[in-house]
Design an enzyme around this catalytic site. Structure first.
Site, PDB file in Angstrom:
ATOM      1  CG  HIS A  90     -57.022  35.807 -15.085  1.00 22.43           C
ATOM      2  ND1 HIS A  90     -57.971  36.557 -15.747  1.00 22.43           N
ATOM      3  CD2 HIS A  90     -56.389  35.085 -16.032  1.00 22.43           C
ATOM      4  CE1 HIS A  90     -57.915  36.288 -17.047  1.00 22.43           C
ATOM      5  NE2 HIS A  90     -56.968  35.386 -17.227  1.00 22.43           N
TER       6      HIS A  90
ATOM      7  CE1 TYR B  89     -66.829  42.033 -13.712  1.00 21.33           C
ATOM      8  CE2 TYR B  89     -64.448  41.733 -13.582  1.00 21.33           C
ATOM      9  CZ  TYR B  89     -65.724  41.217 -13.510  1.00 21.33           C
ATOM     10  OH  TYR B  89     -65.915  39.889 -13.231  1.00 21.33           O
TER      11      TYR B  89
ATOM     12  N   PRO C 284     -74.470  37.933 -13.033  1.00 22.27           N
ATOM     13  CG  PRO C 284     -74.350  38.085 -15.352  1.00 22.27           C
ATOM     14  CD  PRO C 284     -75.313  38.188 -14.213  1.00 22.27           C
TER      15      PRO C 284
ATOM     16  CE  LYS D 265     -67.603  35.870  -5.999  1.00 23.94           C
ATOM     17  NZ  LYS D 265     -66.268  35.311  -5.780  1.00 23.94           N
TER      18      LYS D 265
ATOM     19  CE1 TYR E 223     -64.711  39.396 -10.230  1.00 30.82           C
ATOM     20  CE2 TYR E 223     -62.686  38.111 -10.261  1.00 30.82           C
ATOM     21  CZ  TYR E 223     -63.768  38.641 -10.914  1.00 30.82           C
ATOM     22  OH  TYR E 223     -63.933  38.412 -12.262  1.00 30.82           O
TER      23      TYR E 223
END
Length: 401
Positions: free
Chosen positions: A82, A210, A303, A307, A395
């Site tokens: 991704h 998200y 979560p 990480k 991220y």
């Protein structure tokens, strides 16, 4: 890897590792590649460990670590690369292009698959993993001759070692073995939890979504081209029995909807579900004597930032390098600095995970002031190049020092 030099019937190894999760397995395999012996003690069965559902987002650094160990064959063929992800709010999606912004990407590959790959490689290379080891207790790690007692196959054993690595998770025996007053605990418990499901359904988007919604946070992820992983923000005291399949899908559809009505989740059979509480937790220092804590034994992150597995791998990379330096040169500088080195990255990860959690989850009391702050933050990170770049590099995972 295991000898009996410590006495009749008393096996000895260089590093005793408690826990056969990703942290313990990565550490053992890193050490094995440098000729350093270890024994892993795991309370659960191999089948249980290899099938428990956990995280599935790997930073580039974790992917690179698997490649360096030569255990990335299945990851390269089955992992989903991704280069971006989507933030969705006010019914509109905003893509964060990690590859363009920071030159890195993530790979979706289930933690249980990582565990299978590492277990197979370690055992094939002659490593020792004792599954279903009970009554594990750590001894004398404040001195020069630590040991671990345990039961296995109905018999009691003592494992003598030079060092102990506590990789047995938040509820393991390693951290509680440290004497009272040595560790400082930092903790935050969030007023919400995640209801997570796995469903036999094709992912509705090629990348993670998200979603910040007035009814609460939602996340669309995936495990494979035919299995979707989805989450809903719920209260910590929520009961799974109150959530029928129909209710779950209806709530997910509402929270993931777009203003123009063009998006709809693909639905399918739900074959796994659970509720995960949200907390941040760190202990300092991560070492005492010859005991070193790694992964969830030393820290927990919510979560939202994906990480947990990745920072555990970073921990054991630091620990393995320090142990290699000790066995090659006798130098203890890296071992003595293990905790401080790990904690610099851990607190950065804790902050990022807190940031993502605070920005995306609806306040439990629906505080209108806080909700306006969230909307302002979301608008900023999706419109400012500098903010998008910072979000992307955190991220995707900051490079190791």
């Amino acid at each position: 890897m295991v000898s009996h030099r410590a006495g009749i019937g008393t096996p000895r190894t260089q590093v005793g590792i408690v826990g056969a999760g990703p942290a313990g397995l990565f550490l053992a395999e890193m050490l094995r590649r440098h000729g350093i012996g270890s024994v892993i003690l795991e309370a659960r069965s191999r089948e249980y460990v290899e099938h428990r559902v956990r995280a599935g987002v790997l930073e580039q650094g974790t992917v690179d670590a698997m490649a360096e160990l030569g255990v990335d064959e299945r990851l390269r063929s089955e992992g989903l690369l991704h280069e971006g992800f989507e933030l969705r709010f006010d019914g509109e999606g905003h893509r964060i292009d990690m590859q363009a912004l920071c030159g890195r990407a993530i790979t979706v590959y289930g933690q249980q698959e990582v565990v299978k790959d590492l277990t197979d490689a370690h055992l094939a290379g002659g490593g020792t993993i004792l599954f279903e080891a009970g009554d594990v207790a750590l001894h004398d790690f404040e001195g020069d001759a630590p040991s671990i007692t345990f039961t296995h196959d109905g018999a009691a054993h003592t494992l003598a070692c030079d060092f102990i690595a506590g990789c047995d998770g938040f509820h393991g025996v390693s951290r509680p073995s440290v004497p009272d007053g040595v560790l400082t605990v930092y903790e935050r418990v969030y007023p919400f939890a995640w209801l997570g499901i796995l469903a036999h359904a094709e992912p509705s988007s090629e990348e993670l979504i998200y979603a910040n919604h007035e009814r609460g946070f939602a996340l669309q992820s995936m495990r494979s081209p035919s299995v979707t992983r989805l989450y809903l923000q719920v209260t910590p005291d929520e009961q799974l029995d109150d959530w029928s399949d129909t209710r779950i899908w209806e709530e997910l559809q509402r929270r993931m909807e777009t203003r123009d009505g063009s998006f709809r989740l693909n639905e399918g059979e739900i074959f796994d579900r659970g509720i995960t509480p949200m907390r941040s937790f760190v202990v300092e220092p991560m070492q005492h004597g010859r005991l070193f804590l790694a992964g969830d034994a030393a820290h927990i992150v919510p979560p939202t930032g994906a990480k947990g597995l990745n920072v555990a791998v970073s921990d054991v990379q630091n620990l393995s390098e320090a142990l290699v330096a000790f066995y090659e040169t006798g130098e203890r500088t890296a071992l003595d600095g293990y905790s401080a080195r790990c904690l610099r990255r851990i607190w950065r990860v804790e902050h990022f995970s807190w940031f993502m959690t605070s920005m995306l989850h609806r306040p439990h009391d629906q505080d209108p002031f806080e909700m306006q702050l969230q909307r302002s933050q979301l608008r900023y990170v999706t419109s400012s190049h500098a903010a998008r770049e910072s979000l992307a590099e955190n991220y995707a995972g900051l490079p190791r020092e």
